[in-house]
Scaffold this motif. Sequence first.
Motif, PDB file in Angstrom:
ATOM      1  N   VAL B 387       4.719  -6.131  -8.651  1.00  0.00           N
ATOM      2  CA  VAL B 387       3.789  -4.825  -8.559  1.00  0.00           C
ATOM      3  C   VAL B 387       4.652  -3.648  -8.171  1.00  0.00           C
ATOM      4  O   VAL B 387       5.403  -3.588  -7.240  1.00  0.00           O
ATOM      5  CB  VAL B 387       2.788  -5.438  -7.003  1.00  0.00           C
ATOM      6  CG1 VAL B 387       1.507  -6.456  -7.621  1.00  0.00           C
ATOM      7  CG2 VAL B 387       3.464  -5.418  -6.482  1.00  0.00           C
ATOM      8  N   VAL B 388       3.859  -2.222  -8.734  1.00  0.00           N
ATOM      9  CA  VAL B 388       4.666  -0.854  -8.355  1.00  0.00           C
ATOM     10  C   VAL B 388       3.669  -0.354  -7.125  1.00  0.00           C
ATOM     11  O   VAL B 388       2.369  -0.773  -7.652  1.00  0.00           O
ATOM     12  CB  VAL B 388       4.953  -0.033  -9.588  1.00  0.00           C
ATOM     13  CG1 VAL B 388       4.917   1.471  -9.272  1.00  0.00           C
ATOM     14  CG2 VAL B 388       6.099  -0.642 -10.462  1.00  0.00           C
ATOM     15  N   THR B 389       4.162   0.166  -6.326  1.00  0.00           N
ATOM     16  CA  THR B 389       3.308   0.518  -5.443  1.00  0.00           C
ATOM     17  C   THR B 389       3.614   2.165  -5.522  1.00  0.00           C
ATOM     18  O   THR B 389       5.256   2.850  -5.554  1.00  0.00           O
ATOM     19  CB  THR B 389       2.970  -0.728  -3.659  1.00  0.00           C
ATOM     20  OG1 THR B 389       4.797  -0.131  -3.513  1.00  0.00           O
ATOM     21  CG2 THR B 389       3.212  -1.550  -4.115  1.00  0.00           C
ATOM     22  N   ARG B 390       3.173   2.476  -4.207  1.00  0.00           N
ATOM     23  CA  ARG B 390       3.204   4.068  -3.464  1.00  0.00           C
ATOM     24  C   ARG B 390       5.150   3.328  -2.566  1.00  0.00           C
ATOM     25  O   ARG B 390       5.056   2.445  -2.362  1.00  0.00           O
ATOM     26  CB  ARG B 390       2.691   4.374  -2.451  1.00  0.00           C
ATOM     27  CG  ARG B 390       0.887   5.512  -3.187  1.00  0.00           C
ATOM     28  CD  ARG B 390       1.953   6.818  -4.098  1.00  0.00           C
ATOM     29  NE  ARG B 390       2.230   6.769  -5.224  1.00  0.00           N
ATOM     30  CZ  ARG B 390       2.903   7.117  -6.210  1.00  0.00           C
ATOM     31  NH1 ARG B 390       3.750   7.851  -5.742  1.00  0.00           N
ATOM     32  NH2 ARG B 390       3.155   6.468  -7.409  1.00  0.00           N
ATOM     33  N   ASP B 391       6.137   4.187  -2.588  1.00  0.00           N
ATOM     34  CA  ASP B 391       7.764   4.042  -2.413  1.00  0.00           C
ATOM     35  C   ASP B 391       7.151   4.761  -1.092  1.00  0.00           C
ATOM     36  O   ASP B 391       7.516   3.846  -0.266  1.00  0.00           O
ATOM     37  CB  ASP B 391       8.150   5.863  -2.456  1.00  0.00           C
ATOM     38  CG  ASP B 391       9.352   5.649  -2.143  1.00  0.00           C
ATOM     39  OD1 ASP B 391      10.596   4.619  -1.795  1.00  0.00           O
ATOM     40  OD2 ASP B 391      10.186   6.714  -2.182  1.00  0.00           O
ATOM     41  N   ASP B 392       6.449   4.835  -0.119  1.00  0.00           N
ATOM     42  CA  ASP B 392       6.667   5.244   1.129  1.00  0.00           C
ATOM     43  C   ASP B 392       5.593   3.965   1.526  1.00  0.00           C
ATOM     44  O   ASP B 392       5.377   3.624   2.631  1.00  0.00           O
ATOM     45  CB  ASP B 392       5.811   6.508   1.820  1.00  0.00           C
ATOM     46  CG  ASP B 392       4.353   6.679   0.796  1.00  0.00           C
ATOM     47  OD1 ASP B 392       3.474   5.836   0.768  1.00  0.00           O
ATOM     48  OD2 ASP B 392       4.008   7.934   1.142  1.00  0.00           O
ATOM     49  N   GLN B 393       4.692   2.955   0.561  1.00  0.00           N
ATOM     50  CA  GLN B 393       4.253   1.893   1.444  1.00  0.00           C
ATOM     51  C   GLN B 393       5.201   0.646   0.923  1.00  0.00           C
ATOM     52  O   GLN B 393       4.376  -0.696   1.355  1.00  0.00           O
ATOM     53  CB  GLN B 393       2.860   1.492   0.292  1.00  0.00           C
ATOM     54  CG  GLN B 393       1.683   2.586   0.459  1.00  0.00           C
ATOM     55  CD  GLN B 393       0.289   2.685   0.471  1.00  0.00           C
ATOM     56  OE1 GLN B 393       0.174   2.379  -0.947  1.00  0.00           O
ATOM     57  NE2 GLN B 393      -0.300   2.773   1.088  1.00  0.00           N
TER      58      GLN B 393
END
Lengths: 422, 422
Positions: B387-393
Amino acid sequence: MSLVVQKYGGSSLSDADSIKRVARRIVDTRKAGNQVCVVVSAMGDTTDDLLDLADAVSPAPPERELDMLLTAGERISMALVAMAIANLGDRARSFTGSQAGVITEDVHGKARIIDVTPGRIVEALDAGDIVIVAGFQGVSQNTKEITTLGRGGSDTTAVALAAALKADVCEIYTDVDGIFTADPRIVPTAHKIDRITNEEMQEMAASGAKVLMLRCVEYARRFGVPIHVRSSFSHHEGTWVIDNEGEVSVEDPIIAGVAHDRSEAKITMVGLKDEPGKAAQVFQIIAQEQINVDMIVQNVSALDTNRTDISFTLPKTDGQLAVQALQAHRAEIGFDTLQFDDQVGKLSLIGSGMRSHPGVSATLFQALADAGINIEMISSSEIRVSVVTRDDQLDDAVRAVHSAFGLDSADGEAVVYGGSGR
Amino acid sequence: MSLVVQKYGGSSLSDADSIKRVARRIVDTRKAGNQVCVVVSAMGDTTDDLLDLADAVSPAPPERELDMLLTAGERISMALVAMAIANLGDRARSFTGSQAGVITEDVHGKARIIDVTPGRIVEALDAGDIVIVAGFQGVSQNTKEITTLGRGGSDTTAVALAAALKADVCEIYTDVDGIFTADPRIVPTAHKIDRITNEEMQEMAASGAKVLMLRCVEYARRFGVPIHVRSSFSHHEGTWVIDNEGEVSVEDPIIAGVAHDRSEAKITMVGLKDEPGKAAQVFQIIAQEQINVDMIVQNVSALDTNRTDISFTLPKTDGQLAVQALQAHRAEIGFDTLQFDDQVGKLSLIGSGMRSHPGVSATLFQALADAGINIEMISSSEIRVSVVTRDDQLDDAVRAVHSAFGLDSADGEAVVYGGSGR
């Protein structure tokens, strides 16, 4: 179109800026319409740094591995020089000693070049590329191992490649302007020699002159390679080392220069039995230890006519080994005492004009006498006279002799014996 | 007698003391009755130092010369390791990639190994010597040029030699204890994996796990080479990467580990015409720029049923190139907007047990939802869900998933789905 071989030493390749400066000079040579083959040493302190690393992991590293290690130094500098040339818009290809076809004996650390088969170099030159070759290294003929050529090996690589490529000139770039009549650090009035015969250069190198190593000069002489020793920090003409045996002009000076050497020690064997075969016995023992002897002098002892003294010089580093070997055979050789002296220096006066000027030795001895310097040993060849003195008198001796033969010259001209313009 | 291939990375060879420590470990392996072939990387910072030098002489050095330069690094370390072994009284011989018979494609910088012809290695091993081989390098098949294998190349050298020599094991020594269920810097409760299939390891490496590079794992899988990843700073068992496809026991855990990757960016093309051949057109343009795309997701746009959106991930370093290429073809492709986003992170959950456990994806999505993390893209293979998420999460996401699958474990046991003792 000329084919120029250039060699750059570590002092000309000390950092990125030096490498860029060298690249500019190489590209200029190419742009002037020459084919260019460049031999490089390792950068500045690289070899010493690698030796320090080796020493840190093993006090006596295997020679094969030491060669493998040290050859990394030239690999680094040759790639960087090729990159710097590419950055100037020219094409360059670097080659290791093995790739360049430098074939050596099957030994490590000081292998001699046996053959050069520069197929890949010729191909790259014919394609218009500038060629960069790692100096100091080769590949052994039978075992196909990476080898190194020993001290001054990069100069020898350059001369060997120049011979194999039939180059028009082999330019040896260094951090001084050329070959001097004496070491300028000792003789401030020493001047650069414009032309020197390779025979004289060979004697200079053998007598301690540091700029060109003996093996390189021997190689150049054997294959008739013209060498131009010059500075990578200026565009002045340097010293041409050329093959002109038998062509010495009466205009040429008698004396090429004064060399000195502090790397030797003296052993004197006192009270040897004076009988045939004694010297042979002594030097067979020395030879068994793989020690190279330089000067040998034998005198009849003044005290006992059946006894004789032998003195010889050898590298200081081999001194203890030689003394131990001789002491171990004392009974069979038979001698009274053995003296070891590492506080000696050697001065050599070199010039092919000596052949036809018998007064040279006398002038030399008188100059030393006038300066109050005692001569301990003398030896001479056709074009060289060498004397051993006390170490702490050697600098004075070099200055006195340099002056006595008219080599001092504010305007860079030798004046004695009508010599000029060398 | 077993044949062991060992590979030591730069962090295990940072200075003379590290080299001596590695030499001791190699000699111990030999004394235990094994034949030993060792592959080494360049020492600690050597490669970076050489790259700095290259950068100082040329902003864009030719790849051929860069390979020539960088291969000096392994040459130095291999010679030093051989010396250190000799100093312990054992016999060692070092070989460059070329001498070891590592044959590659005719490209520089990231050549693939085509063949290994280890004649000299076999000869040295049969003579009882310890063999040291320079990793990361080879010689090209047709042009006979020195090449390098790209990142992680020394691991690939080791696996390729292990395959060619039919070694019993390929030990990859590093500065961590093995492969972990997640990056311990992010998940303090992550634990070392004792055994992992090479299929799982391949997905882990492709998903950003740094310890083993993808190419090396692919090679090991293809030739059935058992890899043991372990620390050179301890004697603990590490992680065995083994070939046990089709032999997964019911006792084995479903999940091998959680990998993460921050090296990718995301491009979204909004409002593409939804017609056959559109995706092909887009990715042909990307492929022409030699850019490798990772995840691709296509959705029907909610606003206009004749329009679609395509998102894909690619290396951040290729981002600008891809954007420029797509903008240049905007008219012929036809799209409303192009969004470039380099603030994304990718989380991947890997485990061969997924094949028979359909609930894995649901558990993963629920864990992320519970942690308040939005999923931007999803893709999956038979044994992986990414899965791709926000970098900071991303760090929070990794911890949440690691925990949700019971991989957190003070005593190093994974407990979910009854799995244990891996």
